[in-house]
Design an enzyme around this catalytic site. Structure first.
Site, PDB file in Angstrom:
ATOM      1  N   ASN A   1       3.363   9.950  -5.542  1.00  0.00           N
ATOM      2  CA  ASN A   1       3.219   8.950  -6.596  1.00  0.00           C
ATOM      3  C   ASN A   1       1.988   9.281  -7.419  1.00  0.00           C
ATOM      4  O   ASN A   1       1.042   9.893  -6.929  1.00  0.00           O
ATOM      5  CB  ASN A   1       3.058   7.554  -5.988  1.00  0.00           C
TER       6      ASN A   1
ATOM      7  N   HIS B   1      -1.009   7.475  -9.710  1.00  0.00           N
ATOM      8  CA  HIS B   1      -1.633   6.154  -9.871  1.00  0.00           C
ATOM      9  C   HIS B   1      -2.796   6.270 -10.857  1.00  0.00           C
ATOM     10  O   HIS B   1      -3.597   7.207 -10.759  1.00  0.00           O
ATOM     11  CB  HIS B   1      -2.132   5.648  -8.523  1.00  0.00           C
TER      12      HIS B   1
ATOM     13  N   SER C   1      -4.815   9.655  -9.889  1.00  0.00           N
ATOM     14  CA  SER C   1      -4.676  10.278  -8.578  1.00  0.00           C
ATOM     15  C   SER C   1      -3.201  10.509  -8.280  1.00  0.00           C
ATOM     16  O   SER C   1      -2.366   9.668  -8.602  1.00  0.00           O
ATOM     17  CB  SER C   1      -5.257   9.381  -7.473  1.00  0.00           C
TER      18      SER C   1
ATOM     19  N   ASP D   1      -0.375   2.253  -2.488  1.00  0.00           N
ATOM     20  CA  ASP D   1      -1.405   3.131  -3.058  1.00  0.00           C
ATOM     21  C   ASP D   1      -2.421   3.585  -2.012  1.00  0.00           C
ATOM     22  O   ASP D   1      -3.615   3.742  -2.311  1.00  0.00           O
ATOM     23  CB  ASP D   1      -2.137   2.438  -4.214  1.00  0.00           C
TER      24      ASP D   1
END
Length: 320
Positions: free
Chosen positions: A108, A110, A137, A146
């Site tokens: 992912n 972020h 990130s 996260d």
């Protein structure tokens, strides 16, 4: 070069998805995008993906149980043959079961310098805190929002007079650069000999009374002590001229060797010099290694040569 197959999940315009798609067009890129999927059938990113010749899948999450929706998304991803999942503005909290099924293979992006500012409104929170830099990130996805291991970050300077909107615009440019670079590095790690040996070593040394000792230039692991230890695993990195990186483990003999190769000749082969002693080679350089399978094989091979006092202890412990 065998390319990793990536599915991208989006919910909106898909600018990070587009960055990954266009990076994948370069002939040296180690991944290809095989699916763009969304929980929003009206997501603009689906139109872009389709125009680029990429398969798409859309399923609205409205009036659906979260697990039912995630099961359908997972089925579409697997039907596309994906090895990895990249979340790119996918605005749904995934169920633990979905996350677990892609453990270590889902990334992912972020818009903050994690562990700072998990969740939403990251740019305003950075401004309110008086930070001198924001950023982005890329991290592995875990069941905690996260919170997975960070794979890469880019700092973006905060300028005098910045608003959350102006900062967000510059961070988005950084995201587009960082995501494709980090994804490319991550999907190729499983063909890096040093990384592979380290993975095998971590699994092997977690077994009782084991130690690492090279043998004839190949990394090896033994069980049973300094003087009487027996090898239960080797890693062959193109050893003896073989065109493979492979784990060598013990089998029960020729019949098991033959049945393994017959069942999956692309995964198993007879290693030079070791095969007559009942060893089988399992390829580790495909980029699609099933590490649970490898861990099971190491345990099985360890048991084949471990002293009986150790195997008895393991069996007794398993009863409780």
């Amino acid at each position: 070069m065998t390319k990793a197959r990536v599915a991208i999940l989006i919910s909106g315009s898909g600018t990070n998805m587009a960055a990954l798609v266009y990076a994948a067009k370069h002939p040296t890129c180690p991944y290809e995008v095989v699916l763009v999927a969304s929980n929003n059938p009206d997501a603009a990113g689906l139109t872009l993906a389709a125009a680029e010749g990429i398969a798409t899948f859309a399923l609205s999450h409205h009036a659906m149980e979260r697990e039912t929706h995630d099961t359908a998304m997972d089925a579409a991803i697997r039907a596309a043959g994906a090895d990895h999942v990249a979340l790119a503005g996918y605005m749904r909290i995934l169920t633990p079961g979905f996350v677990a099924s892609w453990e270590g293979r889902m990334l992912n992006i972020h818009p903050s310098l994690l562990p700072k500012y998990k969740g939403l409104h990251t740019h305003q929170r950075a401004l309110d805190a008086g930070d001198t830099a924001g950023g982005c990130s890329v991290h592995l996805v875990t069941a905690v929002l996260d919170d997975g291991p960070v794979l890469g970050q880019t700092e973006v300077a905060i300028l005098p007079g910045d608003t959350s909107q102006t900062l967000a615009a510059r961070v988005l440019i950084a995201e587009h650069q960082l995501y494709s670079r980090t994804l490319a590095g991550y999907v190729t790690r499983e063909t890096d000999p040093d990384w592979i040996v380290a993975q095998i070593g971590a699994f092997a040394l977690a077994l009782p009374e084991t130690d690492a000792r090279p043998s004839h230039g190949a990394p090896g692991w033994r069980v049973g002590g300094e003087k009487t230890g027996k090898y239960f695993a080797y890693v062959s990195v193109h050893h003896h001229g073989e065109d493979a990186i492979a784990l060598l483990v013990k089998t029960s003999g020729a019949d098991e060797q033959a049945s393994l190769i017959e069942a999956d000749p692309d995964l198993y082969y007879l290693p030079k010099f070791y095969a007559p002693s009942g060893w089988i080679a399992i390829r580790l350089d495909t980029g699609r290694t099933d590490w649970s399978h490898i861990e099971d094989w190491l345990a099985k091979s360890w048991r084949a040569v471990a002293p009986k006092r150790l195997t008895k202890l393991i069996d007794v412990a398993a009863e409780f």
